[in-house]
Scaffold this active site. Sequence first.
Site, PDB file in Angstrom:
ATOM      1  N   SER A 101       0.813  -1.202   0.000  1.00  0.00           N
ATOM      2  CA  SER A 101       0.000   0.000   0.000  1.00  0.00           C
ATOM      3  C   SER A 101       0.858   1.269   0.000  1.00  0.00           C
ATOM      4  CB  SER A 101      -0.950  -0.039   1.211  1.00  0.00           C
ATOM      5  OG  SER A 101      -1.891   1.002   1.168  1.00  0.00           O
ATOM      6  N   ASP A 129      -9.102  -3.370  -5.485  1.00  0.00           N
ATOM      7  CA  ASP A 129      -8.993  -4.252  -4.319  1.00  0.00           C
ATOM      8  C   ASP A 129      -9.939  -3.855  -3.193  1.00  0.00           C
ATOM      9  OD1 ASP A 129      -7.838  -2.042  -3.048  1.00  0.00           O
ATOM     10  OD2 ASP A 129      -5.790  -2.766  -3.276  1.00  0.00           O
ATOM     11  N   HIS A 151      -7.656  -5.342  -0.304  1.00  0.00           N
ATOM     12  CA  HIS A 151      -6.458  -4.533  -0.081  1.00  0.00           C
ATOM     13  C   HIS A 151      -5.531  -5.141   0.966  1.00  0.00           C
ATOM     14  CE1 HIS A 151      -4.124  -0.874  -0.387  1.00  0.00           C
ATOM     15  NE2 HIS A 151      -4.173  -0.704   0.919  1.00  0.00           N
TER      16      HIS A 151
END
Length: 447
Positions: free
Chosen positions: A177, A384, A409
Amino acid sequence: MGWIPCPCWGTNDDENAGEVADRDPVLLVSGIGGSILHSKKKNSKSEIRVWVRIFLANLAFKQSLWSLYNPKTGYTEPLDDNIEVLVPDDDHGLYAIDILDPSWFVKLCHLTEVYHFHDMIEMLVGCGYKKGTTLFGYGYDFRQSNRIDLLILGLKKKLETAYKRSGGRKVTIISHSMGGLMVSCFMYLHPEAFSKYVNKWITIATPFQGAPGCINDSILTGVQFVEGLESFFFVSRWTMHQLLVECPSIYEMMANPDFKWKKQPEIRVWRKKSENDVDTSVELESFGLIESIDLFNDALKNNELSYGGNKIALPFNFAILDWAAKTREILNKAQLPDGVSFYNIYGVSLNTPFDVCYGTETSPIDDLSEICQTMPEYTYVDGDGTVPAESAAAAQFKAVASVGVSGSHRGLLRDERVFELIQQWLGVEPKKAKRKHLRTHKVVDSG
């Protein structure tokens, strides 16, 4: 709430000291919300875990993590001058990014939402990586800017440690991320160090061009980190919002205005229009990337929090916006050094917020400040669930491989397909599989 000593499970002992590394080391780098944070009073040794925790979450969060941005330093700082926010470095940095709430209750119930890098750490250990020799972690204060010295120099130090402890082997970074944005900033700010210490970079679910739907709504109404029954015990959406408004890292994940989106992200608002006290109408207004700034300003003009008996104004922060714009310039200019291999994994197949809408035709917004107490409606794209695939797949670096994997995610960090790709790119396999392969090979030879 009392200040309770916070024992850390895991150490930085030298049980592997002196071992010769048989492979390049791996450094795991977390994203936003992906590191345990402790706080302590200055001149005290007692620490309390304030992120993540299930019980007393709201109270600890407000007490220690609510902050104000200091435009003179670029840091966001606790409202209480007597509080320090720390990231534990136990277990060679892995503790802080493993199980984000390592309490007995979480482990007993196996709340997977806070099992962050845990499964990946176990997978890598199962493939022969050794903590402190070939496996390290880097957690950090994710409230801060991705290019601030505290984070960048901390990453440099961790890379140096992994390089030295493995006997001078170059490091493979696996980032998740927002961690990918920080690595990009480091690569731009310290290109020589990046070339010296890094061999491969595997990035997972990185919002290279931003995460428009989730970030726009986070600035306006907050975010719920944990869904379902567990959210009852966790930090509330609005408590989180009052932190995020003062976080440079959030502003740095706003949609990149220089990126050629298939469709420009928008914020839409059903507005009540009154020409006089009698005649009213309803209109759907749209705000693009530039116009949204004025919307943020109007919506947050009355935003404030109560702390220590005082009211503190928290409007949209233009000083942070200016800082974030300079960070975006760095991200746009970052280049992968020669000799470093780049691999990208991004999530697909899940509805992912893109456009955000507030109010309805039958229940329109009168004053824009009402948005902050309104739940949004989203227009979705593929991704996601947090980062659109269009953004996560749009790294400006030439990739050895760029692969879309069906998953959420945070779920990508424990996804078997992701593990297969990582093992393939690292050139490793689980020890059990190796032993099975060797036994089969011996049988064939004996024939």
